[in-house]
Design a protein around this motif. Structure first.
Motif, PDB file in Angstrom:
ATOM      1  N   LYS A 294      -0.570  13.285  -5.410  1.00  0.00           N
ATOM      2  CA  LYS A 294      -0.731  11.860  -5.138  1.00  0.00           C
ATOM      3  C   LYS A 294      -0.417  11.067  -6.400  1.00  0.00           C
ATOM      4  O   LYS A 294      -0.879  11.414  -7.480  1.00  0.00           O
ATOM      5  CB  LYS A 294      -2.152  11.560  -4.672  1.00  0.00           C
ATOM      6  CG  LYS A 294      -2.544  12.257  -3.388  1.00  0.00           C
ATOM      7  CD  LYS A 294      -4.006  11.995  -3.062  1.00  0.00           C
ATOM      8  CE  LYS A 294      -4.443  12.759  -1.837  1.00  0.00           C
ATOM      9  NZ  LYS A 294      -5.882  12.564  -1.543  1.00  0.00           N
ATOM     10  N   LEU A 295       0.368  10.024  -6.248  1.00  0.00           N
ATOM     11  CA  LEU A 295       0.713   9.159  -7.372  1.00  0.00           C
ATOM     12  C   LEU A 295       0.252   7.751  -7.029  1.00  0.00           C
ATOM     13  O   LEU A 295       0.770   7.126  -6.106  1.00  0.00           O
ATOM     14  CB  LEU A 295       2.221   9.173  -7.629  1.00  0.00           C
ATOM     15  CG  LEU A 295       2.731   8.258  -8.760  1.00  0.00           C
ATOM     16  CD1 LEU A 295       2.076   8.647 -10.083  1.00  0.00           C
ATOM     17  CD2 LEU A 295       4.250   8.337  -8.868  1.00  0.00           C
ATOM     18  N   GLU A 296      -0.753   7.259  -7.746  1.00  0.00           N
ATOM     19  CA  GLU A 296      -1.298   5.942  -7.477  1.00  0.00           C
ATOM     20  C   GLU A 296      -0.587   4.901  -8.334  1.00  0.00           C
ATOM     21  O   GLU A 296      -0.471   5.053  -9.548  1.00  0.00           O
ATOM     22  CB  GLU A 296      -2.802   5.916  -7.753  1.00  0.00           C
ATOM     23  CG  GLU A 296      -3.588   6.804  -6.791  1.00  0.00           C
ATOM     24  CD  GLU A 296      -5.082   6.614  -6.932  1.00  0.00           C
ATOM     25  OE1 GLU A 296      -5.518   6.094  -7.985  1.00  0.00           O
ATOM     26  OE2 GLU A 296      -5.811   6.971  -5.994  1.00  0.00           O
ATOM     27  N   LEU A 297      -0.111   3.840  -7.672  1.00  0.00           N
ATOM     28  CA  LEU A 297       0.631   2.778  -8.344  1.00  0.00           C
ATOM     29  C   LEU A 297      -0.076   1.448  -8.155  1.00  0.00           C
ATOM     30  O   LEU A 297      -0.846   1.261  -7.209  1.00  0.00           O
ATOM     31  CB  LEU A 297       2.052   2.683  -7.771  1.00  0.00           C
ATOM     32  CG  LEU A 297       2.919   3.938  -7.855  1.00  0.00           C
ATOM     33  CD1 LEU A 297       4.258   3.682  -7.183  1.00  0.00           C
ATOM     34  CD2 LEU A 297       3.130   4.371  -9.302  1.00  0.00           C
TER      35      LEU A 297
ATOM     36  N   ARG B 241       3.326  11.659  -3.098  1.00  0.00           N
ATOM     37  CA  ARG B 241       2.814  10.675  -2.146  1.00  0.00           C
ATOM     38  C   ARG B 241       2.374   9.443  -2.916  1.00  0.00           C
ATOM     39  O   ARG B 241       1.417   9.489  -3.695  1.00  0.00           O
ATOM     40  CB  ARG B 241       1.640  11.258  -1.352  1.00  0.00           C
ATOM     41  CG  ARG B 241       2.074  12.260  -0.289  1.00  0.00           C
ATOM     42  CD  ARG B 241       0.875  12.841   0.435  1.00  0.00           C
ATOM     43  NE  ARG B 241       0.112  13.732  -0.421  1.00  0.00           N
ATOM     44  CZ  ARG B 241      -1.168  14.034  -0.202  1.00  0.00           C
ATOM     45  NH1 ARG B 241      -1.802  13.496   0.807  1.00  0.00           N
ATOM     46  NH2 ARG B 241      -1.796  14.878  -1.005  1.00  0.00           N
ATOM     47  N   LEU B 242       3.097   8.353  -2.733  1.00  0.00           N
ATOM     48  CA  LEU B 242       2.826   7.121  -3.463  1.00  0.00           C
ATOM     49  C   LEU B 242       1.843   6.263  -2.675  1.00  0.00           C
ATOM     50  O   LEU B 242       2.038   6.046  -1.484  1.00  0.00           O
ATOM     51  CB  LEU B 242       4.118   6.354  -3.707  1.00  0.00           C
ATOM     52  CG  LEU B 242       5.274   7.131  -4.348  1.00  0.00           C
ATOM     53  CD1 LEU B 242       6.447   6.210  -4.602  1.00  0.00           C
ATOM     54  CD2 LEU B 242       4.831   7.797  -5.636  1.00  0.00           C
ATOM     55  N   ARG B 243       0.833   5.767  -3.350  1.00  0.00           N
ATOM     56  CA  ARG B 243      -0.125   4.894  -2.680  1.00  0.00           C
ATOM     57  C   ARG B 243      -0.703   3.911  -3.684  1.00  0.00           C
ATOM     58  O   ARG B 243      -0.613   4.110  -4.896  1.00  0.00           O
ATOM     59  CB  ARG B 243      -1.242   5.702  -2.021  1.00  0.00           C
ATOM     60  CG  ARG B 243      -2.064   6.549  -2.971  1.00  0.00           C
ATOM     61  CD  ARG B 243      -3.150   7.311  -2.241  1.00  0.00           C
ATOM     62  NE  ARG B 243      -2.603   8.137  -1.179  1.00  0.00           N
ATOM     63  CZ  ARG B 243      -3.344   8.888  -0.373  1.00  0.00           C
ATOM     64  NH1 ARG B 243      -4.642   8.887  -0.491  1.00  0.00           N
ATOM     65  NH2 ARG B 243      -2.789   9.633   0.551  1.00  0.00           N
TER      66      ARG B 243
ATOM     67  N   PHE C 109       0.788  -1.227   0.000  1.00  0.00           N
ATOM     68  CA  PHE C 109       0.000   0.000   0.000  1.00  0.00           C
ATOM     69  C   PHE C 109       0.822   1.280   0.000  1.00  0.00           C
ATOM     70  O   PHE C 109       0.288   2.358  -0.231  1.00  0.00           O
ATOM     71  CB  PHE C 109      -0.941   0.005   1.204  1.00  0.00           C
ATOM     72  CG  PHE C 109      -1.911  -1.140   1.198  1.00  0.00           C
ATOM     73  CD1 PHE C 109      -3.066  -1.073   0.439  1.00  0.00           C
ATOM     74  CD2 PHE C 109      -1.657  -2.299   1.920  1.00  0.00           C
ATOM     75  CE1 PHE C 109      -3.956  -2.129   0.403  1.00  0.00           C
ATOM     76  CE2 PHE C 109      -2.546  -3.360   1.896  1.00  0.00           C
ATOM     77  CZ  PHE C 109      -3.703  -3.283   1.130  1.00  0.00           C
ATOM     78  N   ALA C 110       2.124   1.204   0.261  1.00  0.00           N
ATOM     79  CA  ALA C 110       2.956   2.413   0.298  1.00  0.00           C
ATOM     80  C   ALA C 110       4.421   2.016   0.178  1.00  0.00           C
ATOM     81  O   ALA C 110       4.784   0.850   0.357  1.00  0.00           O
ATOM     82  CB  ALA C 110       2.721   3.194   1.584  1.00  0.00           C
TER      83      ALA C 110
END
Length: 227
Positions: free
Chosen positions: A182-185, A26-28, A11-12
Motif C-alpha cells: 500500500k502506498l499512501e499519498l 495500491r495507491l490510496r 482517494f485513488a
C-alpha cells in the motif's frame, strides 16, 4: 449520499497516466476523508439529508462511552434518484441555546462559502455501489476518536456493503492485487496523478526532448521537475 465521480480522484488513481505504469502498488489517500466545497463540485444527491447522530457536548462522559461503538439501529434512507453511491457528504449543526433559536452549521445550503463539507468515500474505482430509486438502504455509523470522527458502512437491499477502512477493505481487490504494498499519498498527489492534461503536457515535453537526441543514444530519466 451522492454520485460524484470527481470526488473519487481524492482517494485513488482512477486510471494510470499514459506511459506511467502504476501496477505493483495500491495507491490510496493518506486521509480517511476529505473536506470540499460541494457547491463547486458536480454531484447528484441520491438521498435527502437526514440527521445522522445527535449528542450533547455538556454530557462528555456519555459521548466518550459511545466512541467506537456501532449506533443501533442503523439509519434507513430512501433513495430519491437512481445512481452510484460514491460518497457520503456530512456536516455539523451546532445549537447554541436551549430554545434552538441560535444555530450555526456547515451545510452547503447555509449560504456561507467559507465552510466546507466532509466527504467520506463509499466505493472504490470499478467497484460501484448502484442504488435504485425508491429502494431503502441502511447506513451503519460509529463514532471514532480520530479526526474524521465517523465510521460508515452503506448496505443495500441485497446485503452488499460499501468500502470500509476497518472491516474487510481488501475484499474489493483481487487475490494477487491484495499482496501489493500500500502506498499512501496526499490528496494533492492523487489529484496530480488523475490530471490527464498534466500528463499530456509531460508526454509532449518528453517526446520533444527525445526527438532532439541522436538515434541509438541511451537515456535514463532520473527526475521530472515542476518547471
Amino acid at each position: 449520499i451522492v454520485e460524484a465521480p470527481e470526488l473519487l480522484e481524492r482517494f485513488a488513481v482512477l486510471e494510470s497516466p499514459a506511459g506511467v505504469p502504476l501496477r505493483g502498488a495500491r495507491l490510496r489517500n493518506s486521509e480517511r476523508y476529505s473536506c470540499e466545497t460541494m457547491s463547486t463540485i458536480a454531484h447528484v444527491a441520491l438521498t435527502e439529508p437526514v440527521e445522522l447522530v445527535t449528542f450533547d457536548l455538556q454530557e462528555i462522559e456519555d459521548l466518550y462511552s459511545n466512541l467506537g461503538n456501532w449506533i443501533d439501529p442503523p439509519l434507513e434512507l430512501r433513495v430519491q434518484k437512481t445512481g452510484v453511491a460514491h460518497a457520503l457528504i456530512y456536516w455539523w449543526e451546532l445549537q447554541l441555546d436551549g430554545a434552538g433559536n441560535s444555530r450555526i452549521h456547515t451545510s452547503q445550503r447555509g449560504g456561507c462559502e467559507s465552510w466546507e463539507q466532509a466527504v467520506k468515500p463509499l466505493t472504490l474505482p470499478l467497484e460501484d455501489v448502484p442504488l435504485r430509486e425508491h429502494e431503502i438502504v441502511r447506513l451503519r455509523l460509529a463514532l471514532r476518536r480520530q479526526a474524521d470522527g465517523l465510521e460508515v458502512i452503506l448496505e443495500d437491499k441485497h446485503g452488499r456493503t460499501s468500502l470500509n477502512h476497518e472491516i474487510g477493505a481488501d475484499r474489493w481487490v483481487s487475490e494477487d492485487v491484495a499482496t501489493w504494498p500500500k502506498l499512501e499519498l496526499e490528496e494533492e498527489e492523487l489529484l496530480r496523478l488523475n490530471d490527464s492534461n498534466h500528463w499530456q503536457v509531460v508526454d509532449t515535453a518528453l517526446q520533444r526532448a527525445m526527438g532532439s537526441l541522436p538515434d541509438g543514444m541511451a537515456v535514463q530519466l532520473l527526475h521530472i521537475s515542476e518547471s
